[in-house]
Scaffold this active site. Structure first.
Site, PDB file in Angstrom:
ATOM      1  CG  HIS A   1      -3.733  -3.565   3.226  1.00 22.39           C
ATOM      2  ND1 HIS A   1      -2.493  -3.087   4.085  1.00 22.39           N
ATOM      3  CD2 HIS A   1      -4.202  -2.256   2.963  1.00 22.39           C
ATOM      4  CE1 HIS A   1      -2.686  -1.773   4.209  1.00 22.39           C
ATOM      5  NE2 HIS A   1      -3.657  -1.323   3.365  1.00 22.39           N
TER       6      HIS A   1
ATOM      7  CB  CYS B   1      -1.091  -0.028   1.094  1.00 27.44           C
ATOM      8  SG  CYS B   1      -2.334   0.975   0.854  1.00 27.44           S
TER       9      CYS B   1
ATOM     10  CD  GLU C   1      -1.535  -6.032   5.217  1.00 24.96           C
ATOM     11  OE1 GLU C   1      -1.187  -6.609   4.276  1.00 24.96           O
ATOM     12  OE2 GLU C   1      -1.616  -5.171   5.756  1.00 24.96           O
TER      13      GLU C   1
END
Ligand code: GLN
Length: 540
Positions: free
Chosen positions: A511, A385, A513
């Protein structure tokens, strides 16, 4: 009929209520039941999206674009459940909607009803989040109440869950209370009084817990359990030791050993088989037996605040599981990397460098320096990001000769806004829930590192940002070796950039994650960690 498990906490915060709730979900899934979760947070913000990470820790983004509490991340990592907008309610969100209803005239002739509204949101939220992957209904809904019993802020939620059995029947509700049984070193004994007080508080509200999860450093001896049971009015086998463990993913296994899932199943009359814990046990064993290590430098500005990068740290750790690689994180304050030789000195030990997401200008020049160092020295680099946006700025400034290139977020008047506000976004509009949020599709370029890493050409990833790669600079940046390897399916938004002249340089606008779990590590994190190991061994 859906069964409800309410999870409350007492004595003090940070007892691991979220992990406990997630672990209950894990055990229920291991018994073949389909589960969902909800988190009820007592604060007045509508959601955590506008809070600082210092106040709130990470903002977890669901695939449907809700900005939520980080506990939802634990729920998704411990189970196969995918949550959404109705999985997290705050006091502010509840009041926001009842007041909107009142203005609309929904309560004409009467007063606003808050508690029934909360009850409805619990039932509706569960109902909507209710379809498991196979489309069947939810057997068990796990609802966690944020905060600590005794806080005034959480009272409306506690009152709603007290009344809940009147809606669905007491036989369909279980209350689990997470409490502390401290070990007093000088006396050499553990103490039950904080737990007794905490349960007293809960009973004042009218809630009788069925299960007490006693956080403790040593196993609570049988006699102590009997004592807690007697004074807290809980069945003796409802007193469970929640022992400190080295790896949070061991918690479901430890709680199972203590009989937690059997007592809940019995209490709720759930029809299911014994849990099959083998797959999870294998995951935990793989996590605990790693033979290699890599050092990853995480370059950010909230480095003193690990909670702000919860999912990221978890995803890095998961990334090492397939290759048996332990990931040692070093937290590097971007502010320390500026000045000549700053990045060289600060990052000398790093086998891989990660620049994560973030907001605000502080630390930007240090992040750009970290990326320059990674690019020039062939150190595996992963940008997420804001980290991707910094990678674009770095190539623009240091390779394309656009010395003043910047993001419009930080320098509105930059002559070369290589990162700019996307259409419909601006620096001045409403701030709450207005970013590009949630899952978007992304097409990967054939033959790219992105495609090789994902092993496919089409992915969906979660976003949380306002600015975008400025398409006016595509050609100039490609001419200096920045490959655009992932875009929106219509090619209007740049989602991934990479550098083919580098052993492993990948930066993503989204993102990843948020989609990693120990049972299913995210391929980009695995790719990055494995590239760092090759670097360490001198293979790349
Ligand atoms: N601040 C940047 C934006 O809004 C990046 C956001 C992020 O890293 N999550 O686009």
């Amino acid at each position: 009929m859906t069964k409800f498990i309410f999870v409350t906490g007492g004595v003090l915060s940070s007892l691991g209520k979220g992990i406990a709730a997630a672990s209950i979900g894990n055990l229920m899934e291991a018994r073949g039941l389909s589960v969902t979760f909800q988190k009820l947070d007592p604060y007045v913000n509508v959601d955590p999206g506008t809070m600082s990470p210092y106040q709130h820790g990470e903002v977890y983004v669901t695939r449907d674009g809700a900005e939520t509490d980080l506990d939802l991340g634990h729920y998704e990592r411990f189970t196969t459940v995918r949550l959404g907008k109705n999985s997290n309610y705050t006091t502010g969100r509840i009041y926001n909607s009842v007041i909107t209803k009142e203005r609309r005239g929904d309560y004409l002739g009467g007063t606003v009803q808050v508690i029934p509204h909360i009850t409805d949101e619990i039932k509706n939220g569960i109902h909507e989040g209710a379809k498991g992957p196979d489309g069947r209904g939810v057997d068990v809904a796990i609802v966690e109440i944020g905060g600590t019993v005794g806080d005034i802020e959480s009272l409306p939620f506690l009152e709603a869950i007290r009344q809940f059995p009147f809606e669905v029947g007491r036989e369909n509700v279980a209350y689990c209370h997470v409490t502390l049984v401290p070990y007093i070193k000088v006396a050499g004994e553990i103490k039950t009084k904080p737990t007794q007080h905490s349960v007293t508080k809960l009973r004042e509200i009218g809630i009788m817990p069925d299960v007490l999860l006693c956080r403790a450093e040593i196993p609570v001896p049988e006699a102590m359990k009997q004592k807690i049971a007697l004074f807290c009015n809980v069945e003796p086998n409802g007193v469970i030791t929640a022992l400190d463990v080295g790896n949070i993913y061991e918690v479901p296994l430890a709680l199972h050993e203590e009989g937690l899932d059997s007592i809940l199943v019995k209490r709720l009359g759930l029809k299911c088989h014994e849990p099959d814990l083998e797959p999870w046990r294998k995951v935990v064993e793989a996590m605990n037996h790693r033979t290699e290590t890599v050092n990853i430098a995480l370059v950010g500005k909230y480095v003193e605040l690990r909670e702000a990068y919860k999912s990221l740290c978890e995803a890095l750790s998961h990334g090492g599981i397939p290759g048996g690689i332990q990931v040692n994180l070093s937290w590097v304050d971007a502010g320390d990397l500026t000045g000549p030789g700053g990045a060289e000195a600060g990052l000398a030990e790093a086998d891989g460098i990660l620049v994560p997401g973030g907001f605000g200008e502080r630390g930007i020049s240090g992040k750009i320096e970290a990326i320059r160092y990674a690019r020039e020295n062939g150190v595996p680099f992963f940008g997420i990001c804001l980290g991707m946006q910094c990678a674009v700025i770095e190539s623009a400034r240091n390779l394309a000769g656009l010395e003043k290139a910047h993001s419009a977020e930080f320098e509105p008047g930059s002559p070369d806004p290589v990162i700019h506000f996307m259409e419909g976004q601006s620096e001045t509009g409403d701030k709450g829930g207005t970013m590009r949020l949630g899952a978007y599709d992304c097409r990967l370029a054939p033959g790219s590192l992105a495609e090789k890493t994902y092993g496919t050409t089409f992915v969906s990833e979660r976003h949380r940002h306002r600015l975008e790669f400025n398409n006016a600079y595509r050609e100039r940046l490609e001419a200096v070796g920045l490959r655009i390897s992932g875009t929106s399916p219509d090619d209007t938004l740049v989602e991934i950039v990479e550098r083919p002249d580098h052993p492993w340089f990948l930066a993503v606008q989204f993102h990843p994650e948020f989609q990693s779990s120990p049972a299913s590590p995210h391929p980009v994190f695995t790719g990055f960690v494995e590239a760092a190991l090759r670097r360490k061994k001198g293979e790349a």
